[in-house]
Write an enzyme that holds these catalytic residues in place. Structure first.
Site, PDB file in Angstrom:
ATOM      1  N   GLU A   1       0.841  -1.193   0.000  1.00  0.00           N
ATOM      2  CA  GLU A   1       0.000   0.000   0.000  1.00  0.00           C
ATOM      3  C   GLU A   1       0.881   1.250   0.000  1.00  0.00           C
ATOM      4  O   GLU A   1       1.854   1.344   0.753  1.00  0.00           O
ATOM      5  CB  GLU A   1      -0.886  -0.050   1.247  1.00  0.00           C
ATOM      6  CG  GLU A   1      -1.875   1.070   1.417  1.00  0.00           C
ATOM      7  CD  GLU A   1      -2.701   0.905   2.681  1.00  0.00           C
ATOM      8  OE1 GLU A   1      -3.681   1.654   2.843  1.00  0.00           O
ATOM      9  OE2 GLU A   1      -2.370   0.037   3.523  1.00  0.00           O
TER      10      GLU A   1
ATOM     11  N   LYS B   1      -9.486   1.908  -2.077  1.00  0.00           N
ATOM     12  CA  LYS B   1      -9.705   1.240  -0.795  1.00  0.00           C
ATOM     13  C   LYS B   1     -11.146   1.454  -0.350  1.00  0.00           C
ATOM     14  O   LYS B   1     -11.674   2.565  -0.415  1.00  0.00           O
ATOM     15  CB  LYS B   1      -8.727   1.798   0.240  1.00  0.00           C
ATOM     16  CG  LYS B   1      -8.641   1.039   1.538  1.00  0.00           C
ATOM     17  CD  LYS B   1      -7.469   1.569   2.364  1.00  0.00           C
ATOM     18  CE  LYS B   1      -7.269   0.810   3.654  1.00  0.00           C
ATOM     19  NZ  LYS B   1      -6.072   1.276   4.399  1.00  0.00           N
TER      20      LYS B   1
ATOM     21  N   CYS C   1      -5.439  -3.545   2.349  1.00  0.00           N
ATOM     22  CA  CYS C   1      -5.193  -3.551   3.788  1.00  0.00           C
ATOM     23  C   CYS C   1      -6.444  -3.782   4.634  1.00  0.00           C
ATOM     24  O   CYS C   1      -6.908  -4.901   4.763  1.00  0.00           O
ATOM     25  CB  CYS C   1      -4.489  -2.254   4.188  1.00  0.00           C
ATOM     26  SG  CYS C   1      -3.648  -2.390   5.795  1.00  0.00           S
TER      27      CYS C   1
END
Length: 646
Positions: free
Chosen positions: A46, A114, A167
């Site tokens: 990331e 995300k 994540c």
């Protein structure tokens, strides 16, 4: 893909916070390395283009401009690469910032945002990022060019379908990867920057493994590492790749030089499991994910067809030559104890259900009958029954050796069961006269007459004692049809029906280790393990040694169990099983022509001996592979094997 295998790498190269040029140089160097080793899909951490710990520098146009230029630079760099890859960077859209993955392949770029932005404990990402909802797709202008930014899109890459999450997306109750997988994604990439805390790594590994199992997918995770700011957090640089519940590769953390994991994931096996696990598609239908965003990139499904020669490229993954037997001693002991408990519980239930207090077991001094007797003893002990109710019968015949006979007698006496001995020679000799068979001709009639005589004796003794006959044949013998029809093929309960031959000896060894070191039972069990496997239906040699060795006739059981596992567990083609076997076994131990020969033997016997499996007695399933006609394996006895020829 190489014969259904896709080479994937997860990499966490060193970064410098806010030094985009340096970070891109590290990514490029790693990409060249991955491309050289044949990696087809790579995933980086990331925000690896800028570094994750830039904090309020993310609001600096200087940093954001540099990141956008880096995206174009990496896009152009990708044109000469075979590897497709995902990198993390910040993206501006309509006055807001998005934490994105850029999936770059041969000059094409797609952005994935995300979904879940953590804002608790050490994370306060809402200060910089906005989420994008699953199913959203917007067009983003970067340096005069338009790029799609989405959540939920699946990308075609080297014949596999790829989904991406970032994540925190993995840590929520329903990760985007669940819906991606149900929409068809076979590989999930996770770009992460999860800091390291005490105990967090083991939890994360279990989370990744579990998600790959739940989604029936390959899951590649790259976490930020060396070079990130340590103002408040520390990052260890994780590179983890899992497949259907198993961690296939994980790097050595905290070491900048060990920042990459590469492995060949088995896309064909995943496709088979999704096809086989009907509830997977049921769940997708219930969750209404059958009409998600279209596949990005041309549709191209690759597989290893029967007439397609498999590549000779060495697989970058461990192929266990003994898939039924854990290599680790502790794991093997645990497996043995669990199998024994399953078998004992099953037999105990059967005895209780039919109000039976007597078992008849034929004891040959071989592995299978020994295991059956040991299980009978354990079951009687658990039920509080006197072991005298177990009637062990040794039935020496024309091929019985003193070694196996002595072991059978010592074992029965040492375990305290009722012991009987019945020589089958007189009855079989009379039978030969009755049917006009020359006893000097050691053919199938000569052999099977002995097996059927033994079974008849056991059945009649069971009738005498108001009991049942406990079968001894194992899973490997059932697969090969290595049993006499209506002879040792038949019983009233097949206790070993779910246990492959390679595991039987470890189960017997497990029982041996429970006996006193100087006991006769232990010595007998250890000698049984070392005795060549044989039906002992042909007279011994001049020295009284076993002449008829099963593995000389039908092939090594470790090969057949390997073939059995991949034939039933995954339904692989013969060519693919051959490829796996060549990678699993040492060439000096089993040359290619030997593997091909015994694989052909296995497949031929597996098909033409199905009629024996179609009428098996009951017996407990203990593992993922089972041949019961009432459970896992239903196949016509007259099915053609022509498509399965090597």
């Amino acid at each position: 893909m190489n014969s259904g295998f896709l080479r994937i790498s997860a990499a966490a190269p060193t970064v410098r916070v806010a030094d985009v040029d340096f970070n891109v140089s590290q990514i490029k160097a790693k990409l060249l390395e991955l491309d050289k080793q044949g990696t087809e899909i790579g995933v980086f951490p990331e925000m690896c283009v800028t570094a994750y710990t830039c904090a309020d520098l993310f609001h600096s146009s200087t940093l954001l401009d540099a990141a956008e230029k880096a995206l174009v630079e990496l896009r152009d760099f990708s044109r000469s690469l075979n590897v497709h890859f995902a990198v993390g960077l910040p993206i501006r859209y309509r006055g807001a910032l998005y934490n994105c993955a850029a999936f770059i392949r041969e000059g094409e770029v797609d952005l994935v945002a995300k979904s879940y932005i953590p804002n608790y404990n050490e994370f306060y990402e809402r200060r910089w990022w906005r989420p994008l909802q699953y199913g959203d797709c917007v067009s983003v202008d970067i340096l005069g060019e338009s790029y799609d930014m989405s959540v939920g899109r699946i990308f075609n890459s080297h014949g596999a379908r790829v989904g991406i999450e970032i994540c925190e997306d993995l840590w929520v109750p329903i990760p985007p990867s669940c819906r991606l997988a149900m929409s068809g994604a076979e590989v999930i990439l996770n770009l992460s920057a999860s800091d390291d805390l005490i105990g967090k790594y083991s939890y994360l590994r279990s989370l990744i493994a579990q998600q790959s199992a739940r989604c029936l997918c390959a899951y590649a995770y790259a976490g930020a590492g060396w070079g990130e700011s340590s103002t408040d957090l520390t990052f260890d640089g994780k590179a983890i790749i899992a497949e259907n519940g198993a961690i296939l590769a994980a790097n050595r953390r905290w070491d900048p030089a060990a920042n990459t994991s590469t492995v060949d994931v088995d896309i064909e096996a995943l496709r088979r499991d999704r096809l086989h696990t009907t509830t997977f598609s049921d769940c997708a239908e219930n969750e209404c994910v059958d009409a998600e965003m279209p596949l990005a990139g041309p549709e191209k499904i690759e597989t290893c067809l029967h007439d397609m020669p498999c590549s000779n490229r060495k697989l970058l993954r461990f192929i266990d030559p003994h898939p039924f037997v854990p290599a680790d001693d502790a794991a093997r002991r645990e497996r043995c104890e669990e199998i024994i408990n399953i078998q004992v519980a099953a037999l105990a239930k059967r005895l209780d259900a039919i109000h039976c207090r007597s078992l008849t077991v034929g004891i040959s001094g071989g592995l299978d009958s020994t295991l059956a007797l040991l299980l009978a003893v354990r079951t009687f002990d658990r039920l509080g029954l006197d072991r005298i109710g177990i009637i062990g019968v040794t039935m020496p015949g024309f091929g019985t050796t003193s070694r196996t006979h002595n072991n059978a007698v010592v074992l029965m006496e040492g375990l305290g069961v009722t012991t009987r001995e019945i020589s089958i020679a007189p009855a079989v000799t009379q039978h030969f006269k009755d049917i006009g068979h020359d006893p000097s001709v050691h053919d199938v009639t000569y052999e099977n007459s002995q097996a059927r005589q033994r079974t008849m004796s056991l059945m009649d003794i069971a009738n005498q004692t108001n009991g049942i006959v406990l079968g001894t044949g194992d899973l490997s013998e059932l697969a090969l049809g290595w049993a006499t029809y209506n002879g040792d093929h038949m019983s009233m309960y097949g206790i070993n029906a779910g246990v492959p031959k390679t595991l039987v000896k470890y189960l017997v060894g497990y029982f041996a280790m429970e006996e006193a070191e100087d006991s006769a039972v232990r010595r007998s069990l250890l000698d049984i393990i070392d005795t060549p496997i044989s039906p002992e239906l042909i007279p011994a040699d001049s020295n009284g040694n076993i002449k008829q060795k099963t593995e000389d006739l039908v092939g090594p059981y470790e090969l057949h169990d390997f073939f059995l596992y991949y034939t039933l567990r995954f339904g692989f083609t013969p060519d693919r099983i051959y490829l796996l076997a060549r990678n699993a076994f040492r060439s000096e131990e089993y040359p290619d022509e030997v593997i091909r020969h015994w694989l052909s033997t296995f497949l031929r016997r597996f098909f033409n001996q199905q009629f024996k499996r179609s009428c098996l007695p009951d017996g407990p399933k203990v593992g993922s592979v089972c041949l019961s006609p009432r459970g896992d394996w239903r196949m016509p006895s007259d099915a053609s094997s022509s498509l399965w020829k090597l």
